[in-house]
Write an enzyme that holds these catalytic residues in place. Structure first.
Site, PDB file in Angstrom:
ATOM      1  N   HIS A  86      -3.215 -32.754  19.808  1.00 27.68           N
ATOM      2  CA  HIS A  86      -2.348 -33.562  20.037  1.00 27.68           C
ATOM      3  C   HIS A  86      -0.908 -32.748  20.458  1.00 27.68           C
ATOM      4  O   HIS A  86       0.286 -33.095  20.368  1.00 27.68           O
ATOM      5  CB  HIS A  86      -1.793 -34.521  19.061  1.00 27.68           C
ATOM      6  CG  HIS A  86      -2.930 -35.335  18.633  1.00 27.68           C
ATOM      7  ND1 HIS A  86      -2.768 -36.802  19.007  1.00 27.68           N
ATOM      8  CD2 HIS A  86      -3.854 -35.211  17.691  1.00 27.68           C
ATOM      9  CE1 HIS A  86      -4.214 -37.312  18.415  1.00 27.68           C
ATOM     10  NE2 HIS A  86      -4.736 -36.367  17.849  1.00 27.68           N
ATOM     11  N   LYS A 136       0.866  -1.143   0.003  1.00 27.45           N
ATOM     12  CA  LYS A 136      -0.023   0.021  -0.093  1.00 27.45           C
ATOM     13  C   LYS A 136       0.860   1.376   0.035  1.00 27.45           C
ATOM     14  O   LYS A 136       0.609   2.056  -0.738  1.00 27.45           O
ATOM     15  CB  LYS A 136      -1.036   0.015   1.207  1.00 27.45           C
ATOM     16  CG  LYS A 136      -1.975   0.959   1.086  1.00 27.45           C
ATOM     17  CD  LYS A 136      -2.927   0.876   2.239  1.00 27.45           C
ATOM     18  CE  LYS A 136      -2.490   1.693   3.487  1.00 27.45           C
ATOM     19  NZ  LYS A 136      -3.567   1.664   4.675  1.00 27.45           N
ATOM     20  N   GLU A 142      10.999  -4.977   3.165  1.00 26.59           N
ATOM     21  CA  GLU A 142      10.931  -6.707   2.716  1.00 26.59           C
ATOM     22  C   GLU A 142      10.526  -6.810   1.422  1.00 26.59           C
ATOM     23  O   GLU A 142      11.055  -7.382   0.705  1.00 26.59           O
ATOM     24  CB  GLU A 142      10.119  -7.220   3.853  1.00 26.59           C
ATOM     25  CG  GLU A 142      10.679  -7.378   5.162  1.00 26.59           C
ATOM     26  CD  GLU A 142      10.124  -6.131   6.139  1.00 26.59           C
ATOM     27  OE1 GLU A 142       9.856  -4.979   5.419  1.00 26.59           O
ATOM     28  OE2 GLU A 142      10.149  -6.254   7.199  1.00 26.59           O
ATOM     29  N   GLU A 150      -3.013  -6.365  16.149  1.00 23.50           N
ATOM     30  CA  GLU A 150      -2.472  -4.945  15.534  1.00 23.50           C
ATOM     31  C   GLU A 150      -3.298  -4.025  15.767  1.00 23.50           C
ATOM     32  O   GLU A 150      -3.200  -2.722  16.054  1.00 23.50           O
ATOM     33  CB  GLU A 150      -2.139  -5.212  14.118  1.00 23.50           C
ATOM     34  CG  GLU A 150      -1.102  -4.171  13.684  1.00 23.50           C
ATOM     35  CD  GLU A 150      -0.393  -4.451  12.588  1.00 23.50           C
ATOM     36  OE1 GLU A 150      -1.015  -4.685  11.425  1.00 23.50           O
ATOM     37  OE2 GLU A 150       0.822  -4.095  12.163  1.00 23.50           O
ATOM     38  N   LYS A 161      11.244  -0.567  13.507  1.00 24.85           N
ATOM     39  CA  LYS A 161      11.587  -0.098  12.344  1.00 24.85           C
ATOM     40  C   LYS A 161      13.004   0.755  12.266  1.00 24.85           C
ATOM     41  O   LYS A 161      13.810   0.565  11.553  1.00 24.85           O
ATOM     42  CB  LYS A 161      10.331   0.510  11.410  1.00 24.85           C
ATOM     43  CG  LYS A 161       9.615  -0.623  10.693  1.00 24.85           C
ATOM     44  CD  LYS A 161       8.532   0.161   9.862  1.00 24.85           C
ATOM     45  CE  LYS A 161       7.444  -0.690   9.680  1.00 24.85           C
ATOM     46  NZ  LYS A 161       6.306   0.168   9.047  1.00 24.85           N
ATOM     47  N   GLY A 184      -4.186  -2.030   6.184  1.00 24.66           N
ATOM     48  CA  GLY A 184      -3.503  -3.228   5.704  1.00 24.66           C
ATOM     49  C   GLY A 184      -4.297  -4.744   6.209  1.00 24.66           C
ATOM     50  O   GLY A 184      -4.553  -5.306   5.455  1.00 24.66           O
ATOM     51  N   ARG A 185      -4.437  -4.623   7.616  1.00 26.08           N
ATOM     52  CA  ARG A 185      -5.175  -5.890   7.848  1.00 26.08           C
ATOM     53  C   ARG A 185      -6.578  -6.102   7.696  1.00 26.08           C
ATOM     54  O   ARG A 185      -7.086  -7.170   7.844  1.00 26.08           O
ATOM     55  CB  ARG A 185      -4.845  -6.088   9.423  1.00 26.08           C
ATOM     56  CG  ARG A 185      -5.048  -4.928  10.247  1.00 26.08           C
ATOM     57  CD  ARG A 185      -4.648  -4.876  11.719  1.00 26.08           C
ATOM     58  NE  ARG A 185      -4.915  -3.587  12.538  1.00 26.08           N
ATOM     59  CZ  ARG A 185      -4.279  -2.463  12.182  1.00 26.08           C
ATOM     60  NH1 ARG A 185      -3.049  -2.489  11.333  1.00 26.08           N
ATOM     61  NH2 ARG A 185      -4.746  -1.416  13.061  1.00 26.08           N
TER      62      ARG A 185
HETATM   63  C1  G6Q Z   1      -1.587  -3.672   8.662  1.00 26.07           C
HETATM   64  C2  G6Q Z   1      -0.067  -3.138   8.903  1.00 26.07           C
HETATM   65  C3  G6Q Z   1       0.795  -3.721   8.257  1.00 26.07           C
HETATM   66  C4  G6Q Z   1       1.143  -3.742   6.635  1.00 26.07           C
HETATM   67  C5  G6Q Z   1       2.436  -4.101   6.125  1.00 26.07           C
HETATM   68  C6  G6Q Z   1       2.741  -3.955   4.657  1.00 26.07           C
HETATM   69  O1  G6Q Z   1      -2.582  -3.375   9.159  1.00 26.07           O
HETATM   70  O2  G6Q Z   1      -0.554  -1.856   8.256  1.00 26.07           O
HETATM   71  O3  G6Q Z   1       0.941  -5.253   8.451  1.00 26.07           O
HETATM   72  O4  G6Q Z   1      -0.099  -4.322   5.910  1.00 26.07           O
HETATM   73  O5  G6Q Z   1       3.431  -3.240   6.992  1.00 26.07           O
HETATM   74  O6  G6Q Z   1       2.599  -2.661   4.368  1.00 26.07           O
HETATM   75  P1  G6Q Z   1       2.479  -2.079   2.969  1.00 26.07           P
HETATM   76  O7  G6Q Z   1       1.350  -2.668   2.270  1.00 26.07           O
HETATM   77  O8  G6Q Z   1       2.551  -0.350   2.739  1.00 26.07           O
HETATM   78  O9  G6Q Z   1       3.882  -2.767   2.359  1.00 26.07           O
END
Ligand code: G6Q
Length: 527
Positions: free
Chosen positions: A378, A203, A209, A347, A493, A260-261
């Site tokens: 188990h 986003k 990463e 989160e 970070k 994001g989530r």
């Molecule tokens: C979720 C967070 C987080 C995010 C990642 C990836 O709610 O904001 O998990 O989705 O850090 O972010 P980008 O989509 O910006 O790469």
């Protein structure tokens, strides 16, 4: 504004929590109770008879919902009000409109902000439909690799796995998330670059990463003389550093009002689900989610499944003082679903301040964890049954399996064995067992609830996903915290950047700079 413990209903609940009902009492789990303590939304049902709840607790929980205006806040969220903010302090100040990403079916939200968001999302959906048709016709790709992390990985991956059984054509789908080079290297070994489409999802367009892994795969194409552009699509925020259509076969967009989530039903999940499964399956999944969005606005608490579940969770966590919640799907397809819920819940509600910026004088979000059953039986069930800490359990189960393959062994089929185990666990936890040998005593009274449906179809899964999204949001509304930001991931970070800086520069003269970090790195590298 009163904090959560000062609310009238909180005080009532605190009192009631001194003498909760005894599930192991022989008169407690009656047949009537099983009939009564159920709620249904479309194809999904919730059975909460195995929770330590009675009419007086339910009444006080309803008061809690009213006192905190939980429903009004859900409506405001879906309308597009600014819900992601901390009053009087610097914060994201955003709308929270993941529900608009799937508001394409019935009873559409007519509020301007919601409508605008949903229209923009619909354009992306149509773009995706055209794109999927095109690549289906061209037959160029049979492998799809999503590169993304956190919200751009967990939800899409969990949903893909949950619906893989519906995949008609033979396609391969992989996910690369970790910056651990072994993650990308392992996927590279399993794919044919010529037939692979990479879906890069970020986003912000700045996640280290994701950019690192994208670079790795782009270079592979350059090495074999192919144009990476023909093999990469982007899913990103409009105007982000990744919004560069010249570099991608196609670019899909999302907006800052989709967290994001909460982004599985946007293009973050859409592209991989439509390409890896089919567009129609993805659309059915959206339909299920949208149905639950409408159900989350139901004014009668007992008929509002996510609100009811949120209240029961709060009862267990804040009043009966159970610090964790295990989510245990008796469905192999949901193997990564607990991992998605872990992010969604922890989160969102792992917060220490109220929306007024005051430190919380109460417990916020529980620790969420889980694994599929029967495997869990188990492993960690010993603690769930006999440990000193009580773990409320959210069970998820289905009458039928997804794939038309089952067989009899010792006169029952495997699906029957799976479900017999699920129901047995609920009863064992609630009723316990008396024994003269203390090692064989099960104290019982351990609460659980069951989410169930006939079969895990795309629609049921959409409803299940949205159910949890709304449960989490309701809990945040009731605790009066901001469930939609994630400041807690920032500090690490920043420090990681410091470490990367000193890794690039091992100049002895600058030893006074970041001394603890330098020493820590040295200790680690000398291992
Ligand atoms: C979720 C967070 C987080 C995010 C990642 C990836 O709610 O904001 O998990 O989705 O850090 O972010 P980008 O989509 O910006 O790469």
């Amino acid at each position: 504004v009163n904090q959560f413990p000062q609310l009238n209903s909180s005080k009532k609940l605190e009192n009631l929590a001194k003498t909760p009902i005894e599930l192991k009492d022989p008169d407690c789990l009656t047949l009537e109770r099983l009939d009564q303590y159920q709620v249904q939304t479309g194809p999904l049902k919730l059975l909460y008879a195995f929770e330590r709840i009675d009419e007086s607790v339910l009444l006080a929980l309803k008061e809690l919902a009213e006192e905190t205006k939980a429903l009004e806040k859900m409506q405001m969220m879906q309308n597009g009000d600014i819900m992601n903010q901390i009053m009087g302090f610097d914060s994201e100040k955003r709308q929270v409109l993941h529900t608009a990403m799937r508001d394409f079916f019935s009873h559409k939200n007519e509020h301007l902000a919601a409508k605008k968001a949903s229209e923009a999302a619909f354009l992306e959906l149509k773009k995706l439909e055209t794109f999927e048709k095109k690549i289906e016709n061209e037959k160029k790709f049979d492998t799809f690799v999503q590169i993304g992390i956190g919200g751009s990985d967990l939800g899409p991956r969990a949903i893909y796995l949950a619906l893989q059984a519906y995949q008609k054509k033979s396609k391969k789908v992989f996910f690369v998330s970790n910056v651990d080079p072994d993650d990308a290297a392992f996927v590279l070994k399993q794919i044919d670059l010529q037939k692979t489409l990479f879906i890069v999802v970020s986003k912000s367009g700045t996640t280290l990463e994701t950019l690192t892994n994208e670079k790795f795969f782009r270079e592979r194409y350059e090495k074999i003389g192919l144009n990476p552009k023909d093999h990469f699509v982007a899913v990103t925020g409009e105007g982000s550093p990744m919004d560069n259509p010249k570099e991608y076969l196609e670019s899909f967009y999302i907006w800052d009002f989709v967290g994001g989530r909460y982004s599985v039903t946007s293009m973050v999940g859409g592209v991989v689900l439509a390409c890896g499964l089919s567009f129609d399956i993805y659309q059915e999944f959206l339909r299920g989610a949208s149905m639950m969005d409408k159900a989350a606005l139901e004014p009668e608490v007992e008929k509002n499944m996510p609100l009811l579940a949120a209240l029961i969770g709060i009862w267990n966590h804040n009043f009966l003082n159970h610090p964790t919640l295990a989510v245990i799907p008796y469905s192999q397809a949901l193997s990564r679903f607990p991992a998605h819920l872990q992010q969604l819940d922890m989160e969102s509600n792992g917060k220490q301040i109220t929306k007024e910026g005051k430190f919380c004088e109460f417990e916020t979000g529980p620790v969420i964890w889980g694994e599929p059953g029967t495997n869990g039986q188990h492993s960690f069930y010993q603690l769930i049954h006999q440990g000193t800490q009580i773990v409320p359990v959210c069970f998820i189960g289905f009458k039928h399996s997804q794939r038309a393959v089952d067989w009899e062994f010792e006169s029952t089929n495997s699906q029957q064995k799976l479900n017999a185990n699920l129901l047995a666990q609920m009863m064992a936890l609630a009723q316990g067992q008396n024994q003269s040998n203390p090692n064989k005593v099960f104290k019982g009274n351990r609460p659980s609830h069951l989410l169930y449906a006939k079969e895990l179809t795309p629609q049921v899964l959409g409803a299940l996903l949205a159910f949890f999204e709304h449960k989490v949001a309701f809990q945040g509304f009731i605790w009066q915290i901001n469930s939609f930001d994630q400041e807690g991931v920032q500090l690490g970070k920043v420090l990681a950047k410091e470490f990367l800086r000193i890794m690039q520069d091992d100049n002895e003269d600058s030893i006074t700079d970041f001394p603890l970090g330098r020493k820590l790195l040295k200790v680690f590298l000398e291992s």
